[in-house]
Motif scaffolding. Structure first.
Motif, PDB file in Angstrom:
ATOM      1  N   GLN A  16      48.187  60.833  61.288  1.00 27.42           N
ATOM      2  CA  GLN A  16      48.664  60.120  60.106  1.00 27.42           C
ATOM      3  C   GLN A  16      48.987  58.677  60.477  1.00 27.42           C
ATOM      4  O   GLN A  16      49.654  58.416  61.476  1.00 27.42           O
ATOM      5  N   GLU A  17      48.478  57.766  59.679  1.00 29.51           N
ATOM      6  CA  GLU A  17      48.708  56.336  59.923  1.00 29.51           C
ATOM      7  C   GLU A  17      50.198  56.030  59.791  1.00 29.51           C
ATOM      8  O   GLU A  17      50.823  56.355  58.784  1.00 29.51           O
ATOM      9  N   THR A  18      50.763  55.414  60.818  1.00 27.58           N
ATOM     10  CA  THR A  18      52.184  55.072  60.826  1.00 27.58           C
ATOM     11  C   THR A  18      52.347  53.610  61.175  1.00 27.58           C
ATOM     12  O   THR A  18      51.728  53.114  62.103  1.00 27.58           O
ATOM     13  N   ARG A  25      60.122  52.972  58.834  1.00 26.44           N
ATOM     14  CA  ARG A  25      58.882  53.579  59.322  1.00 26.44           C
ATOM     15  C   ARG A  25      58.164  54.196  58.125  1.00 26.44           C
ATOM     16  O   ARG A  25      58.718  55.029  57.420  1.00 26.44           O
ATOM     17  N   ARG A  27      54.907  56.345  57.029  1.00 22.31           N
ATOM     18  CA  ARG A  27      53.825  57.221  57.496  1.00 22.31           C
ATOM     19  C   ARG A  27      53.016  57.630  56.274  1.00 22.31           C
ATOM     20  O   ARG A  27      53.532  58.273  55.359  1.00 22.31           O
ATOM     21  N   ALA A  40      53.482  58.765  50.872  1.00 22.71           N
ATOM     22  CA  ALA A  40      53.975  58.276  52.154  1.00 22.71           C
ATOM     23  C   ALA A  40      55.378  58.823  52.406  1.00 22.71           C
ATOM     24  O   ALA A  40      56.124  59.103  51.475  1.00 22.71           O
ATOM     25  N   GLU A  41      55.702  58.944  53.673  1.00 20.73           N
ATOM     26  CA  GLU A  41      57.053  59.295  54.097  1.00 20.73           C
ATOM     27  C   GLU A  41      57.672  58.016  54.650  1.00 20.73           C
ATOM     28  O   GLU A  41      57.067  57.338  55.474  1.00 20.73           O
TER      29      GLU A  41
END
Length: 160
Positions: A16-18, A25, A27, A40-41
């Protein structure tokens, strides 16, 4: 390997792109095929968040952990609504909003965005987190990214 648009798609946690948007942050968990929806997170350090701002993209936030003060305007006056795990905030287009981690530990949001907001995060984000408050060069970079993506800050004097 090319995936079929009709096939199930799994992205592992490692893939996952972070990136970090200032201290947060972000993600990217994935997008909904055939739509502009991106999930997104967002992990927010204690006391960090976003100032009051507006943009054309709608957003939906669900608090996964911690406590957030969601900022807004009511009758032209700044407001803050405390939200905890399971609470959901819906932000219509062009409505001033912001958030702040109200706790002493990192707090997490699930954000449902559109591709335009995801593009802003990718434009402003970086692989390492920002250390300390933004300096003049950071503020210039933030302002330029906001201008490119139609994000306007709401000055507190204007909100009062």
């Amino acid at each position: 390997m090319t995936e079929s648009p009709d096939a199930l798609s799994l992205t592992t946690a490692e893939d996952q792109e972070t990136l970090w948007v200032l201290a947060d942050r972000v993600r990217f968990l994935g997008s909904l095929p055939g739509t502009a929806v991106v999930v997104a997170e967002v992990v927010v350090p204690p006391g960090a968040g976003t100032p009051l701002h507006s943009h054309a993209s709608p957003e939906l936030f669900r608090v996964l952990s911690g406590a957030f003060d969601f900022l807004g305007l009511e009758d032209g006056r700044p407001t803050a609504r405390r939200a905890g795990p399971g609470d959901v905030l819906r932000v219509p287009p062009h409505v001033p909003h912001g958030y702040r981690n109200a706790g002493q530990t990192p707090a997490t949001l699930l954000a449902v965005l559109d591709q335009a907001m995801a593009a802003f995060f990718r434009d402003l984000g970086a692989p390492p987190p920002m250390q300390g408050p933004p300096g003049p060069d950071d503020m210039a970079r933030i302002g330029a990214a906001c201008a490119r993506h139609g994000i306007a800050f709401v000055p507190m004097a204007e909100a009062a």
